[in-house]
Scaffold this active site. Structure first.
Site, mmCIF file in Angstrom:
data_model
loop_
_atom_site.group_PDB
_atom_site.id
_atom_site.type_symbol
_atom_site.label_atom_id
_atom_site.label_comp_id
_atom_site.label_asym_id
_atom_site.label_seq_id
_atom_site.Cartn_x
_atom_site.Cartn_y
_atom_site.Cartn_z
ATOM 1 N N GLU A 114 -11.221 3.401 6.029
ATOM 2 C CA GLU A 114 -10.150 4.274 6.526
ATOM 3 C C GLU A 114 -10.847 5.376 7.332
ATOM 4 O OE1 GLU A 114 -8.146 6.490 3.423
ATOM 5 O OE2 GLU A 114 -6.514 7.161 4.749
ATOM 6 N N HIS A 144 0.863 -1.190 0.000
ATOM 7 C CA HIS A 144 0.000 0.000 0.000
ATOM 8 C C HIS A 144 0.895 1.234 0.000
ATOM 9 C CE1 HIS A 144 -3.819 2.083 1.826
ATOM 10 N NE2 HIS A 144 -3.097 2.932 1.117
ATOM 11 N N ASP A 173 1.646 7.129 2.062
ATOM 12 C CA ASP A 173 2.223 8.315 1.391
ATOM 13 C C ASP A 173 3.397 8.812 2.230
ATOM 14 O OD1 ASP A 173 0.031 8.833 -0.736
ATOM 15 O OD2 ASP A 173 -1.091 8.660 1.138
ATOM 16 N N HIS A 219 -9.571 0.927 -1.271
ATOM 17 C CA HIS A 219 -9.513 1.590 0.032
ATOM 18 C C HIS A 219 -10.929 1.553 0.605
ATOM 19 C CE1 HIS A 219 -5.709 3.145 -1.358
ATOM 20 N NE2 HIS A 219 -5.565 3.984 -0.354
#
Ligand code: ADE
Ligand code: ZN
Length: 338
Positions: free
Chosen positions: A200, A17, A279, A197
Site C-alpha cells: 500500500e 477489504h 474505511d 496488507h
C-alpha cells in the site's frame, strides 16, 4: 441515471477489504461518545468531517484509532456492523469479509468477546434478514509486537471456527510482514487462512514477504506490485487476488488523483483485482462510490466493471457453487443492458 450508474447500483458484489472500525460514521461516533461518556476532541459531526484530511497512512491511523475509542460495549459493535450491513443492502453487496482489529479494543481494557460477539450477532442477522453472507477476518496490528500478536491469536483460537482468516494491518512502513512469520505459521497450523496488507505504502518486497513468509491467499492493496516485473508475473500466474481500494489510495495520497490510479494497468496485466472501500466513513464513499470514481476517472465501461465484480466473488472465501451463481447473475445483468 446513466447506464453505468444503474449497472453499478444493481450489480451483485462482494466486499473483501473493509475495516469495520473504518465504517464508523461521525453521527454514530458522536452518539456512542455520549452514550458511553467518552471524551472526543470534536463537538459536532461537521467538526469530525473537517478533521478528515490526511497526509499519509499514519496521519489517518492516528485519527482512526482515536475514533474507535468510543466503541466499548457489545451493542456498540452490533450497531456499527448493522449500519454497514444496511449500506451493503442498498448497494447490492451480497457477501462481506470484514476486518476487525481486536487489539484496538483489548488495549483499552475491553474483552475480545465484546467486539467479536457484537459483530457476529449483526452478521448473523444480516445473513437471516438480508441474505448477506460473509464472516470475520481478525487483523493483527503490525505496529505492535510479535508477542502481542501471538497473545491475540491465542485469545481468538477458541473461536477459530468462526473466523474466515487472519490478516495484518496498521502502519506498514518499518513493519515488514516477516515480523509476524511465527504468528502466521501458528495460525496456519490451526487451520486458519491468511491475508495481509502489503504494497500500500510499503515496497514490493513486502508483497513477496507476505507471500513467502506469511503464505497469504490474498494481498490487501498490493498496488505497488508494478514496481517489480517478476512479482507481477508471479501474481498473474498464481492469480493471487489484490484487494484494491481506490478512494482510500487517493485520500492517503498513494496516488495524487484518481486519473493516476494504476487499477486499469493492473487489470491490463492480467492480475486478479477487485474494488473495495477500506474505511468508507473516512475516505468519502462506500463500495459503489469507489466503482463510480474509477469508472469516471479511468474510463472503465460496463464490461470492465463486470470483470471487477466477478473477481470479487472469485477471490472470496466462499463455495464454488455460490461464486458461480453470482457470476451468472452478473453475466445476465450485463446481457440485459446490451
Ligand atoms: N487499518 C485501517 N485501514 C487501513 C489501511 N488502509 N492500511 C493499513 N491499516 C489500516
Ligand atoms: Zn485496509
Amino acid at each position: 441515471m446513466t447506464a453505468i450508474d444503474k449497472f453499478i447500483e444493481s450489480c451483485p458484489k462482494a466486499e473483501l477489504h473493509l475495516h469495520i472500525e473504518g465504517s464508523l460514521e461521525p453521527e454514530l461516533m458522536m452518539k456512542l461518545a455520549k452514550r458511553n461518556h467518552v471524551a472526543i476532541p470534536f463537538t459536532s459531526v461537521e467538526d469530525i468531517r473537517a478533521a478528515y484530511e490526511f497526509e499519509n497512512l499514519q496521519s489517518f491511523l492516528d485519527i482512526y484509532y482515536q475514533g474507535a475509542a468510543v466503541l466499548l460495549k457489545e451493542e456498540d459493535f452490533y450497531d456499527l456492523t448493522m449500519d454497514y450491513l444496511k449500506k451493503c443492502q442498498q448497494e447490492s453487496i451480497r457477501h462481506v469479509e470484514i476486518f476487525f482489529d481486536p487489539q484496538t479494543h483489548t488495549d483499552r481494557g475491553g474483552a475480545f468477546e465484546t467486539c467479536f460477539q457484537g459483530i457476529q450477532k449483526a452478521l448473523q442477522e444480516g445473513r437471516e434478514s438480508m441474505g448477506i453472507s460473509g464472516g470475520l477476518i481478525l487483523c493483527f496490528l503490525r505496529h505492535l509486537s510479535e508477542d502481542e500478536a501471538m497473545k491475540t491469536l491465542d485469545m481468538a483460537l477458541p473461536y477459530k471456527d468462526q473466523l474466515l482468516a487472519v490478516g495484518l494491518d496498521s502502519s506498514e512502513q518499518g513493519h515488514p510482514p516477516e515480523k509476524f512469520s511465527r504468528v502466521f505459521a501458528k495460525a496456519r497450523d490451526e487451520g486458519l487462512r491468511t491475508v495481509a496488507h502489503a504494497g500500500e505504502e510499503g515496497p514490493a518486497s513486502y508483497i513477496w514477504q507476505a507471500i513467502e513468509d506469511l503464505k497469504v491467499q490474498r494481498i490487501d492493496h498490493g498496488v505497488r506490485c508494478l514496481e517489480d516485473a517478476k512479482l507481477v508475473s508471479y501474481l498473474k500466474d498464481k492469480q493471487i487476488p489484490l484487494t484494491v481500494c481506490p478512494l482510500s489510495n487517493i485520500k492517503l495520497r498513494v496516488f495524487d488523483r484518481m486519473a493516476d490510479h494504476n487499477l486499469k494497468e493492473l487489470m491490463n496485466q492480467g492480475l486478479m483485482v477487485m474494488i473495495n472501500s477500506d474505511d468508507p466513513a473516512y475516505f468519502g464513499g462506500y463500495l459503489n462510490q469507489n466503482f463510480k470514481a474509477v469508472a469516471d476517472s479511468l474510463d472503465l465501461g460496463i464490461e470492465d466493471l463486470a470483470v471487477l465484480a466477478k473477481n470479487s466473488f472469485t477471490s472470496a472465501f466462499m463455495s464454488a457453487e455460490e461464486k458461480a451463481r453470482y457470476q451468472k447473475d452478473i453475466d445476465a445483468l450485463v446481457e440485459s443492458m446490451n
